[in-house]
Design an enzyme around this catalytic site. Structure first.
Site, short mmCIF file in Angstrom:
data_model
loop_
_atom_site.label_atom_id
_atom_site.label_comp_id
_atom_site.label_asym_id
_atom_site.label_seq_id
_atom_site.Cartn_x
_atom_site.Cartn_y
_atom_site.Cartn_z
N MET A 143 -9.20 -5.34 -6.95
CA MET A 143 -8.58 -4.05 -7.26
C MET A 143 -7.26 -4.28 -7.98
O MET A 143 -6.54 -5.23 -7.68
CB MET A 143 -8.33 -3.27 -5.97
CG MET A 143 -7.84 -1.86 -6.18
SD MET A 143 -9.11 -0.82 -6.92
CE MET A 143 -8.22 0.73 -7.10
N ASP B 239 -3.47 -7.24 -11.30
CA ASP B 239 -2.74 -8.50 -11.17
C ASP B 239 -3.41 -9.60 -11.98
O ASP B 239 -4.59 -9.89 -11.80
CB ASP B 239 -2.67 -8.90 -9.69
CG ASP B 239 -1.80 -10.13 -9.46
OD1 ASP B 239 -0.81 -10.30 -10.20
OD2 ASP B 239 -2.12 -10.92 -8.56
N SER C 197 -9.40 -10.92 -5.96
CA SER C 197 -8.86 -10.10 -4.86
C SER C 197 -10.02 -9.57 -4.03
O SER C 197 -10.82 -10.36 -3.54
CB SER C 197 -7.97 -8.99 -5.41
OG SER C 197 -7.32 -8.31 -4.36
N THR C 198 -10.15 -8.26 -3.92
CA THR C 198 -11.19 -7.67 -3.06
C THR C 198 -12.58 -8.15 -3.47
O THR C 198 -12.97 -8.01 -4.62
CB THR C 198 -11.14 -6.13 -3.13
OG1 THR C 198 -9.80 -5.70 -2.95
CG2 THR C 198 -12.03 -5.51 -2.06
N HIS D 28 -6.00 -13.07 -3.27
CA HIS D 28 -5.09 -12.27 -2.46
C HIS D 28 -5.49 -12.34 -0.99
O HIS D 28 -6.51 -11.77 -0.58
CB HIS D 28 -5.10 -10.81 -2.91
CG HIS D 28 -4.57 -10.60 -4.29
ND1 HIS D 28 -4.88 -9.50 -5.05
CD2 HIS D 28 -3.73 -11.35 -5.06
CE1 HIS D 28 -4.25 -9.56 -6.22
NE2 HIS D 28 -3.56 -10.69 -6.25
#
Length: 370
Positions: free
Chosen positions: A301, A304, A182-183, A208
């Site tokens: 973050m 997930d 993600s991030t 993401h």
């Protein structure tokens, strides 16, 4: 508790006003300045010392990327890019992430005001994440003068890439590598993939990202990597030497069709607030690939994919998780570790090498599909 202070940089007075309003409605953050161009922003940052800035990609007087590059070299700080949802916007945004921006928000081409208001939670969540992210100084290019050292200002040195990895030869096509991120993950995933040989097992990736950005991301990786990288398409065969990116706004999983693995790309409700969701991909890895799966959890973050990665491990996969020191955000990796899903926790620059070592050590040990 001190509020997160934000400076908004955007050439549109309307966008500046809306972003300021959204930020100031939050009890834990405050917009302390709004600049119409990077030159004004530079003085504002110097005088107000904000925790985070939001930065429009396309700006007057100085290109947003040029400004970001100078900022990350001279005064590195958390930056959330505000990008237009276009092909050019996607390409510029990916470059901004490469230069050190923590994350981005995609604003629509039309209906900008309503579009930004609809993204209020997304924007404020990303500002909160950015405020806690690990930021590294962007190193300047080598100076022209012979012997003149480049200034680093005591910054963390850039990660050294893994040594070039030789061809794997005839390893089993049964193996599949699964990556969740993600991030900070666009660059972390790139750092893993560029060190994989052309004949490595297939790689399935959920990063993401919103619709409209994953195609440009896949094309960028395809130009950098020895493997072929593309957006996953529903029903296509999963082949060795290829990387498949979950399309933005769609869930990606792996299914079996006779002797082949195939991609399943479907719409559906968000899982863990995400679409695509790492949970969906990793659960399919546990269910369909089992002991022939290798899992990798990179920076991001939230949680997930953590539970599903543990399910993968219980089904026999071998899992590598990025360590805290090299993560932009140590959320998803921490949750995977806490869930008992990690076989090894490694710095980013060691993951590709360890992955190949693991593949070599298990050559000939793949289980046949039933």
């Amino acid at each position: 508790m001190a509020k997160t202070t934000v400076v908004v940089v955007d050439d549109s007075a309307l966008v500046r006003s809306i972003l300021t309003e959204i930020i100031n409605r939050q009890p834990d953050m405050q917009c302390i300045g709004a600049a119409s161009d990077p030159l004004a922003a530079r003085e504002m940052i110097r005088n107000l010392n904000p925790d985070v800035i939001t930065l429009d990609v396309e700006m007057p007087k100085m290109d947003g990327l040029d400004f970001l590059q100078r900022l990350m070299r001279l005064r590195p700080m958390p930056v959330v890019m505000v990008s237009t949802l276009t092909e050019r916007g996607a390409e510029v945004t990916l470059k901004a992430l490469e230069l050190g921006a923590v994350d981005f928000v995609a604003k629509p081409k039309i209906g900008v005001a309503d579009g930004i208001r609809a993204l209020a939670q997304d924007i404020t969540d990303k500002i909160r994440i950015a405020a806690k992210a690990q930021i590294r100084r962007l190193h300047a290019p080598a100076p022209a003068a012979a012997g003149a050292p480049a200034a680093t200002g005591g910054a963390t040195p850039p990660l050294k890439p893994a040594s070039p990895i030789a061809s794997l030869g005839r390893l089993s096509t049964e193996k599949i590598i699964f990556i969740g991120a993600s991030t900070g993950g666009t660059e972390a995933t790139k750092d893993v993939l560029i060190n994989l040989p052309a004949d490595c097992p297939a790689v399935c990736i959920t990063q993401h990202m919103p619709p409209g950005f994953t195609r440009s991301y896949a094309a960028r990786l395809d130009g950098l990597c020895k493997i072929r990288v593309k957006e996953a398409q529903d029903g296509e065969r999963i082949l060795p030497g290829h990387g498949y990116i979950a399309p933005g706004g769609m869930h990606f999983s792996v299914e079996r069709s006779g002797a082949n693995y195939i991609a399943r790309v479907q719409d559906g409700d968000p899982v863990n607030r995400h679409k695509p969701s790492v949970e969906v991909l990793f659960n399919s890895a546990a269910r369909v690939v089992g002991q022939n799966a290798l899992g990798i959890m990179l920076t991001g973050m939230g949680a997930d994919g953590a539970k599903a990665m543990k399910t993968m491990k219980d089904a026999g996969s071998y899992n590598l998780v990025q360590d805290e020191a090299t993560c932009v955000v140590f959320g998803m990796p921490r949750e995977a570790i806490n869930a008992g899903a990690a076989d090894e926790v490694l710095p980013l620059q060691q993951i590709a090498t360890r992955l190949i070592e693991r593949l070599r050590s298990t050559a000939g040990m793949s289980l046949n599909r039933v």
